[in-house]
Write an enzyme that holds these catalytic residues in place. Structure first.
Site, mmCIF file in Angstrom:
data_model
loop_
_atom_site.group_PDB
_atom_site.id
_atom_site.type_symbol
_atom_site.label_atom_id
_atom_site.label_comp_id
_atom_site.label_asym_id
_atom_site.label_seq_id
_atom_site.Cartn_x
_atom_site.Cartn_y
_atom_site.Cartn_z
ATOM 1 N N LYS A 36 0.792 -1.370 -0.303
ATOM 2 C CA LYS A 36 0.091 -0.146 -0.044
ATOM 3 C C LYS A 36 0.726 1.422 0.123
ATOM 4 O O LYS A 36 0.682 2.189 -0.757
ATOM 5 C CB LYS A 36 -0.969 -0.034 1.078
ATOM 6 C CG LYS A 36 -2.097 -1.185 0.997
ATOM 7 C CD LYS A 36 -3.233 -1.324 2.338
ATOM 8 C CE LYS A 36 -3.679 -2.397 2.215
ATOM 9 N NZ LYS A 36 -4.713 -2.739 3.216
ATOM 10 N N GLN B 170 -4.876 -1.624 9.208
ATOM 11 C CA GLN B 170 -4.812 -2.813 8.814
ATOM 12 C C GLN B 170 -5.513 -3.703 9.529
ATOM 13 O O GLN B 170 -5.312 -4.021 10.646
ATOM 14 C CB GLN B 170 -3.494 -3.073 8.329
ATOM 15 C CG GLN B 170 -3.132 -4.494 7.756
ATOM 16 C CD GLN B 170 -3.669 -4.367 6.308
ATOM 17 O OE1 GLN B 170 -3.789 -3.417 5.607
ATOM 18 N NE2 GLN B 170 -3.941 -5.405 5.628
ATOM 19 N N ASP C 47 -11.018 2.438 3.333
ATOM 20 C CA ASP C 47 -11.459 1.035 3.232
ATOM 21 C C ASP C 47 -12.827 0.921 3.095
ATOM 22 O O ASP C 47 -13.488 -0.348 2.639
ATOM 23 C CB ASP C 47 -11.075 0.246 4.342
ATOM 24 C CG ASP C 47 -9.787 -0.330 4.410
ATOM 25 O OD1 ASP C 47 -9.472 -0.892 3.319
ATOM 26 O OD2 ASP C 47 -9.194 -0.603 5.319
HETATM 27 N N1 GUN Z 1 -6.493 -6.828 5.707
HETATM 28 C C1 GUN Z 1 -6.727 -7.685 4.587
HETATM 29 N N2 GUN Z 1 -7.274 -7.090 3.479
HETATM 30 C C2 GUN Z 1 -7.565 -5.783 4.043
HETATM 31 C C3 GUN Z 1 -8.106 -4.474 3.409
HETATM 32 O O1 GUN Z 1 -8.547 -4.434 2.404
HETATM 33 N N3 GUN Z 1 -8.024 -3.524 4.413
HETATM 34 C C4 GUN Z 1 -7.549 -3.543 5.713
HETATM 35 N N4 GUN Z 1 -7.743 -2.497 6.410
HETATM 36 N N5 GUN Z 1 -6.970 -4.801 6.108
HETATM 37 C C5 GUN Z 1 -7.042 -5.793 5.572
#
Ligand code: GUN
Length: 284
Positions: free
Chosen positions: A53, A97, A120
């Site tokens: 990311k 996350q 998200d």
């Molecule tokens: N963990 C696995 N996929 C994601 C996601 O798309 N966003 C977040 N915040 N955590 C994750």
């Protein structure tokens, strides 16, 4: 176009377009969009996602701030950090996350994020916006990416039968709503569905997000179906594989996503799109 949907190429092209839009934003507003990424603990898969990311931010010109908190952090510290970032006008997007370590309640933490910064799209407010088709909301990244991949095939979803296997809040439920908004007739199947194949065999578009390796076999798929595989699993040989048995399904599908290189790269591209959208809504 081949029948294999190249998610990596589509994501790269999207990021190229976003890079230009981010540069235009920076020129006109006088600052770059900024994403705050919070990770608690040391989960190795999460560490890879977070790294990717941050790299995507660098690639499109978004400023990123990474907050790596120890597993021993008090939940109150994380809650206060979120409040501080909510109040910081230079921060456009906030991402926590998941999964959070034991002792943290994501159901309590995620709603603390200002919905306008919830890139998200996991908060109650944004899920409500999706349900009500309010275009101002921030929608969940993986379902947004899945829709881009389906639309890239040129298929008109109107009146088509879309079957979603999986009912998670992050993928199954939101993608079903998005398919409905595109005028598909939508069926949601899940772990308690009796005779899954009866449903999947009627799908013009099949989206599978259950986390069970190679669950969907060729005899469960209609000829000419568009098949989207959201699974990330390890097969018997330790190789990455999806929820779809690619070998037996690929000959029947008109289009199919590979694992890896299908849905995965789109999630991060859509996170960048959401960050820019949040930034445009956060111009003082
Ligand atoms: N963990 C696995 N996929 C994601 C996601 O798309 N966003 C977040 N915040 N955590 C994750």
């Amino acid at each position: 176009m081949g029948k294999i949907i190249d998610g990596k190429a589509i994501a790269t092209a999207l990021q190229e377009r976003l890079k230009e839009q981010v540069a235009y934003f920076a020129m006109t507003v006088g600052r770059k969009p900024k994403l705050a990424v919070i990770m608690v603990g040391e989960d190795p898969a999460s560490a890879i996602y977070v790294r990717n990311k941050i790299r995507a931010c660098e690639a499109v010109g978004v400023t990123s701030e990474a907050y790596k908190l120890a597993e021993s952090t008090e939940p109150a510290y994380l809650e206060n950090l979120i409040r501080k970032l909510n109040a910081d006008n230079s921060v456009d997007g906030i991402l926590v996350q998941l999964p959070l370590p034991l002792g943290f309640n994501a159901k309590k933490i995620i709603p603390l994020i200002d919905p306008k910064k919830d890139v998200d799209g996991f908060s109650q407010m944004n899920i409500g916006s999706l349900l009500l088709d309010d275009k101002k909301g921030l929608y969940s990244c993986t379902p947004l990416g899945i829709m881009q991949l389906i639309l890239s095939t040129g298929v008109d979803l109107t009146g088509k039968h879309a079957v979603v296997v999986g009912r998670s809040n992050e993928v199954g439920k939101p993608v079903a709503l998005m398919l409905l908004q595109h005028n598909a007739t939508v069926t949601i199947c899940h772990s308690k569905t009796k005779d899954l194949g009866e449903f999947t065999r009627t799908a013009d578009v099949l989206v599978v997000a259950v986390g069970q390796k190679k669950l969907i076999k060729g005899d469960m798929v209609k000829d000419g179906a568009v098949v989207i595989d959201v699974g990330i699993n390890c097969d018997e040989n330790g190789k990455l594989c999806g929820d779809v048995d690619f070998e037996s399904v690929e000959p029947k599908a008109s289009f199919i996503t590979p694992v890896p290189g299908g849905v995965g790269p789109m999630t991060i591209a859509m996170l960048m799109a959401n960050t820019l959208k949040a930034a445009k809504g956060n111009v003082q």
